[in-house]
Motif scaffolding. Structure first.
Motif, mmCIF file in Angstrom:
data_model
loop_
_atom_site.group_PDB
_atom_site.id
_atom_site.type_symbol
_atom_site.label_atom_id
_atom_site.label_comp_id
_atom_site.label_asym_id
_atom_site.label_seq_id
_atom_site.Cartn_x
_atom_site.Cartn_y
_atom_site.Cartn_z
ATOM 1 N N TYR A 69 1.052 -1.348 -0.138
ATOM 2 C CA TYR A 69 0.022 0.149 0.072
ATOM 3 C C TYR A 69 0.755 1.273 -0.009
ATOM 4 C CZ TYR A 69 0.698 0.894 5.046
ATOM 5 O OH TYR A 69 1.174 1.201 6.424
ATOM 6 N N ARG A 72 1.892 1.876 -3.674
ATOM 7 C CA ARG A 72 0.825 2.097 -4.512
ATOM 8 C C ARG A 72 0.107 3.553 -4.023
ATOM 9 N NH1 ARG A 72 -4.264 -0.022 -1.324
ATOM 10 N NH2 ARG A 72 -3.971 1.590 -0.248
ATOM 11 N N ASN A 73 0.206 3.928 -2.772
ATOM 12 C CA ASN A 73 -0.139 5.258 -2.478
ATOM 13 C C ASN A 73 0.895 6.437 -2.859
ATOM 14 O OD1 ASN A 73 -2.302 4.144 -1.017
ATOM 15 N ND2 ASN A 73 -1.447 4.640 0.728
ATOM 16 N N THR A 74 2.104 6.107 -2.894
ATOM 17 C CA THR A 74 3.201 7.006 -3.215
ATOM 18 C C THR A 74 3.051 7.071 -4.496
ATOM 19 O OG1 THR A 74 4.712 6.261 -1.344
ATOM 20 C CG2 THR A 74 5.545 7.512 -2.992
ATOM 21 N N LEU A 75 3.256 6.132 -5.535
ATOM 22 C CA LEU A 75 3.380 6.104 -7.027
ATOM 23 C C LEU A 75 2.127 6.615 -7.517
ATOM 24 C CD1 LEU A 75 5.094 2.879 -7.768
ATOM 25 C CD2 LEU A 75 5.969 5.248 -7.687
ATOM 26 N N SER A 76 0.848 6.227 -6.869
ATOM 27 C CA SER A 76 -0.429 6.997 -7.524
ATOM 28 C C SER A 76 -0.662 8.430 -7.276
ATOM 29 C CB SER A 76 -1.671 6.215 -6.913
ATOM 30 O OG SER A 76 -1.577 4.790 -7.201
ATOM 31 N N ILE A 77 -0.433 9.042 -6.037
ATOM 32 C CA ILE A 77 -0.640 10.199 -5.688
ATOM 33 C C ILE A 77 0.373 11.266 -6.678
ATOM 34 C CG2 ILE A 77 -0.575 11.973 -3.972
ATOM 35 C CD1 ILE A 77 -1.738 10.027 -2.063
ATOM 36 N N GLY A 80 -0.011 10.949 -10.475
ATOM 37 C CA GLY A 80 -1.161 11.779 -10.865
ATOM 38 C C GLY A 80 -0.843 13.299 -10.416
ATOM 39 N N TRP A 162 -7.272 10.505 -2.790
ATOM 40 C CA TRP A 162 -6.312 10.928 -3.943
ATOM 41 C C TRP A 162 -6.513 12.277 -4.778
ATOM 42 C CZ3 TRP A 162 -5.433 5.257 -5.936
ATOM 43 C CH2 TRP A 162 -4.699 4.674 -5.024
ATOM 44 N N LYS A 249 -5.242 4.933 2.358
ATOM 45 C CA LYS A 249 -5.011 5.823 0.763
ATOM 46 C C LYS A 249 -4.225 7.170 1.070
ATOM 47 C CE LYS A 249 -7.489 3.435 -1.962
ATOM 48 N NZ LYS A 249 -8.655 3.987 -2.571
#
Length: 301
Positions: A69, A72-77, A80, A162, A249
């Motif tokens: 997670y 997931r959180n670091t890369l997604s945010i 984006g 996010w 998240k």
């Protein structure tokens, strides 16, 4: 070489303070990476601590599933945010360049640049005043108008986390990020536009075939430079907006390192995670640079 250095000795002398500051604050602290390889305990000597090798690095991937997670959180945010920030700044600079009223254009640029100087603690206070579930001004207004039956928990509901944090970043950095694109537009020779206008190119065609291609190299350089920060997050921003209801998240690598390092005092584990984050950041910027060079022929090294 020596003659050149002698001629430009005053310029090199002016660089000395910057080099010293960079060395002291960016390279000397790397000595602390040694903590990740020993069983260090606060209050005891670092050099007499038991050597454990890569035990802390293995623990991150084998003893917990936190990396799932966290990445997931670091890369997604951050990815984006990178796309949203550069994309909006790119479009905003194009639109601002087409404003013919000079005073109006300067006013828009000043208004959009102002949020950059607002601290995240003030932004959090404003967000709480506007989006609080029961007392937020926007939620109360929407409930009174009958658009929603009860206030939305924008600050706490994970499904908004996010989008909300990325939107805040776009709002805060729009004016700042657009300055570079505006400067690039200003450097485009006016003869290009005059020649295109003589050839019958419309205003839209001049933007599409002159301005946009001229900004692409700047966009690529910014993309490469910022890709090295994909795993780095604004600590103050995430520290304020992460809470017990949305942490799954919102918790990113920097908050995780802070939690284990300064709250739980597990310095070796926190240092190991920080080292992995740094090495992965270096790998990402090298890969993005290679991809950009192969795809467009433009790169920074």
């Amino acid at each position: 070489m020596i003659a050149k250095i002698s001629r430009q000795r005053y310029l090199y002398a002016m660089l000395i303070p910057a080099v010293l500051i960079t060395f002291i604050f960016s390279y000397v602290p790397l000595f602390g990476w040694f903590i990740a390889f020993v069983n260090y305990k606060p209050g005891f000597s670092l050099f007499t601590s038991e050597w454990v090798g890569f035990q802390q690095f293995k623990a991150f991937f084998t003893e917990t599933n936190d990396y799932v997670y966290l990445l997931r959180n670091t890369l997604s945010i951050n990815i984006g945010s990178l796309i949203a920030n550069l994309g909006t700044a790119f479009v905003f600079a194009l639109l601002l360049n087409e404003v013919r009223q000079r005073f109006f254009g300067k006013l828009i640029q000043t208004v959009t640049f102002f949020p950059f100087f607002i601290s995240w603690i003030i932004i959090y206070s404003l967000s709480s005043a506007l989006f609080a579930t029961s007392a937020g001004a926007i939620n109360e207004m929407l409930v009174q108008w009958g658009w929603i039956s009860e206030g939305m928990n924008v600050l706490g509901d994970p499904k908004y986390a996010w989008v909300f944090i990325i939107a805040l970043g776009v709002w805060k950095y729009l004016g700042y990020n657009s300055v570079i694109f505006i400067s690039s537009i200003a450097s485009i020779p006016s003869e290009y536009y005059e020649a295109a206008q003589i050839d019958g190119a419309s205003r839209w065609q001049r933007v599409l075939y002159i301005t946009v291609p001229s900004l692409v190299p700047t966009l690529i350089v910014l993309l490469i430079l910022n890709s090295g920060w994909i795993l780095n997050s604004n600590f103050e921003q995430f520290y304020l907006f992460t809470n017990t209801t949305n942490w799954e998240k919102m918790e990113v690598l920097d908050i995780y390192i802070y939690k284990y390092g300064l709250q739980l005092l597990n310095y070796p584990y926190a240092t190991a995670v920080g080292i992995m984050k740094t090495l992965m950041s270096l790998l990402i910027i090298v890969l993005v640079n290679a991809i950009a060079k192969k795809a467009t022929g433009k790169a920074i090294f």
